[in-house]
Design a protein around this motif. Structure first.
Motif, PDB file in Angstrom:
ATOM      1  N   TYR A 227       0.899  -1.160   0.000  1.00 56.08           N
ATOM      2  CA  TYR A 227       0.000   0.000   0.000  1.00 56.08           C
ATOM      3  C   TYR A 227       0.937   1.209   0.000  1.00 56.08           C
ATOM      4  O   TYR A 227       1.553   1.522   1.006  1.00 56.08           O
ATOM      5  CB  TYR A 227      -0.884  -0.041   1.249  1.00 56.08           C
ATOM      6  CG  TYR A 227      -2.105   0.837   1.219  1.00 56.08           C
ATOM      7  CD1 TYR A 227      -2.242   1.873   0.295  1.00 56.08           C
ATOM      8  CD2 TYR A 227      -3.134   0.632   2.125  1.00 56.08           C
ATOM      9  CE1 TYR A 227      -3.374   2.660   0.281  1.00 56.08           C
ATOM     10  CE2 TYR A 227      -4.265   1.422   2.125  1.00 56.08           C
ATOM     11  CZ  TYR A 227      -4.383   2.429   1.205  1.00 56.08           C
ATOM     12  OH  TYR A 227      -5.500   3.220   1.210  1.00 56.08           O
ATOM     13  N   HIS A 230       0.532   7.108   1.273  1.00 55.25           N
ATOM     14  CA  HIS A 230      -0.779   7.760   1.167  1.00 55.25           C
ATOM     15  C   HIS A 230      -1.143   8.377   2.510  1.00 55.25           C
ATOM     16  O   HIS A 230      -0.473   8.152   3.521  1.00 55.25           O
ATOM     17  CB  HIS A 230      -1.853   6.745   0.753  1.00 55.25           C
ATOM     18  CG  HIS A 230      -2.130   5.710   1.812  1.00 55.25           C
ATOM     19  ND1 HIS A 230      -1.291   4.634   2.034  1.00 55.25           N
ATOM     20  CD2 HIS A 230      -3.125   5.602   2.736  1.00 55.25           C
ATOM     21  CE1 HIS A 230      -1.763   3.908   3.031  1.00 55.25           C
ATOM     22  NE2 HIS A 230      -2.879   4.469   3.489  1.00 55.25           N
ATOM     23  N   ASP A 232      -4.653   8.838   5.067  1.00 61.04           N
ATOM     24  CA  ASP A 232      -5.996   8.263   5.189  1.00 61.04           C
ATOM     25  C   ASP A 232      -7.095   9.326   5.201  1.00 61.04           C
ATOM     26  O   ASP A 232      -8.281   8.988   5.096  1.00 61.04           O
ATOM     27  CB  ASP A 232      -6.101   7.395   6.452  1.00 61.04           C
ATOM     28  CG  ASP A 232      -5.310   6.097   6.312  1.00 61.04           C
ATOM     29  OD1 ASP A 232      -4.928   5.749   5.182  1.00 61.04           O
ATOM     30  OD2 ASP A 232      -5.072   5.446   7.349  1.00 61.04           O
ATOM     31  N   HIS A 292       1.696   7.559   5.279  1.00 60.09           N
ATOM     32  CA  HIS A 292       2.295   6.268   5.642  1.00 60.09           C
ATOM     33  C   HIS A 292       2.167   5.287   4.487  1.00 60.09           C
ATOM     34  O   HIS A 292       1.430   5.541   3.535  1.00 60.09           O
ATOM     35  CB  HIS A 292       1.599   5.704   6.894  1.00 60.09           C
ATOM     36  CG  HIS A 292       0.119   5.572   6.712  1.00 60.09           C
ATOM     37  ND1 HIS A 292      -0.735   6.648   6.817  1.00 60.09           N
ATOM     38  CD2 HIS A 292      -0.665   4.517   6.396  1.00 60.09           C
ATOM     39  CE1 HIS A 292      -1.974   6.254   6.579  1.00 60.09           C
ATOM     40  NE2 HIS A 292      -1.961   4.963   6.314  1.00 60.09           N
TER      41      HIS A 292
HETATM   42 FE   LIG Z   1      -3.580   4.044   5.444  1.00 62.32          FE
END
Ligand SMILES: [Fe+2]
Ligand SMILES: O=C(O)CCC(=O)C(=O)O
Length: 323
Positions: A227, A230, A232, A292
């Protein structure tokens, strides 16, 4: 699903495929009024989600109750889920747990759930390990007993689908290289009493309102999946994701650390541990420092369950799902 239920689904699918939604609703209504549990359950879902009919959560709950009284398994599960999470207007987690306890007497599926409920109730709330004071980032070791981690993975497994992001132009859900994992939500009728207890435990350790949490979201990464960097926080919402809570569900993989590169902080996943971090400043504005990433997994599978916690109580019908 019984043969009759499969036939009903097929018939409804045909009517909808022909653009005959009114006929489909009429069929479901007639059959559910005649006491057909499969029709009551299906119409309950349509009422809950507003599919082809006006959304009416309390009518949905009544329909699930009628079908559950006839031991329709999915309706029993839906009724328990909705009593626990309050998404049909009535919230009564004790009634939901009492249903589970009663079913446990004769049904091994619910006996297992009862056992897990007892385990989570007996597990003390762990103390916070402060990883960063500002921004606020904390880790809780042994937040979730191993058997409950297993339950979350097993309950999510059947619904895992490739993760997506919302395209900012089309507003459509699209696959994107930022996120190559598979994911599954515990939606309003999927939230069994264990997931509900986990959500409430996350609220208890974070000191947040349990109703402010989004649906628990499970991610599974296989080797090479990640991932990418980015944040959140969401664009243009009035009820921001103030906190992120991530439960690490398994071990036996390499790589996959949760990294905060702007803070020089790397969190090594530990089974049963909970990572909590603030996405916003005290005034509610996005705090970019908590960008993160979930680093690529090198070997094995990594499983996490994420709960994004809003500033105020939230429901899936407040806005289009964001991810
Ligand atoms: Fe996240
Ligand atoms: O898998 C990870 O380590 C990070 C997951 C994440 O960023 C999220 O669920 O928002």
């Amino acid at each position: 699903m019984t043969d009759a239920a499969t036939d009903l689904r097929r018939h409804l699918g045909m009517l909808l495929g022909q653009g005959r939604a009114a006929d489909a609703v009429a069929l479901l209504t007639t059959r559910s009024q005649a006491g057909d549990a499969a029709a009551q359950y299906e119409l309950g879902l349509w009422r809950l989600y507003g599919q082809c009919v006006e959304r009416d959560p309390s009518a949905a709950l009544d329909l699930f109750r009628d079908a559950a009284a006839q031991h329709h398994p999915e309706a029993v599960a839906a009724e328990i889920a909705l009593l626990g999470n309050g998404m049909a207007g009535t919230v009564d987690p004790l009634a939901a747990q009492a249903r589970v306890a009663a079913l446990a007497a004769s049904d091994p599926f619910y006996r297992h759930q009862q056992d897990l409920l007892e385990q989570i109730a007996a597990a003390p709330l762990p103390p916070a390990e402060v990883l960063s004071v500002d921004p606020d980032i904390r880790f809780y070791s042994d937040f979730l007993p191993p058997a409950l981690c297993d339950h979350v993975m097993e309950a999510a497994r059947a619904r895992l689908a490739p993760s997506f992001v919302i395209d900012p132009v089309s507003r459509q859900r699209v696959p994107h290289p930022v996120r190559t994992s598979h994911g599954a939500n515990f939606g309003p009728v999927d939230e069994d009493c264990i997931i509900n207890a986990i959500n409430r435990r996350i609220a208890a350790v974070t000191g947040t309102d349990w109703r402010a949490g989004e649906m628990l979201h499970v991610l599974r990464y296989t080797p090479g999946q990640q991932y990418r960097l980015h944040h959140d926080g969401l664009p243009n919402v009035s009820n921001q994701r103030q906190w992120t809570a991530i439960v690490y569900l398994n071990h036996g993989f390499d790589g996959g650390a949760t990294d905060f590169p702007l803070l020089g902080l790397d969190v090594a996943p530990r089974r049963g541990g909970l990572l909590v971090f603030a996405n916003t400043h005290g005034d509610g504005a996005i705090d970019p420092r908590t960008r993160h990433e979930g680093k690529p997994v090198d070997t094995g599978e990594k499983w996490v369950a994420t709960r994004w916690i809003r500033t105020r109580p939230w429901s899936p019908w407040d806005e289009a799902p964001a991810r």
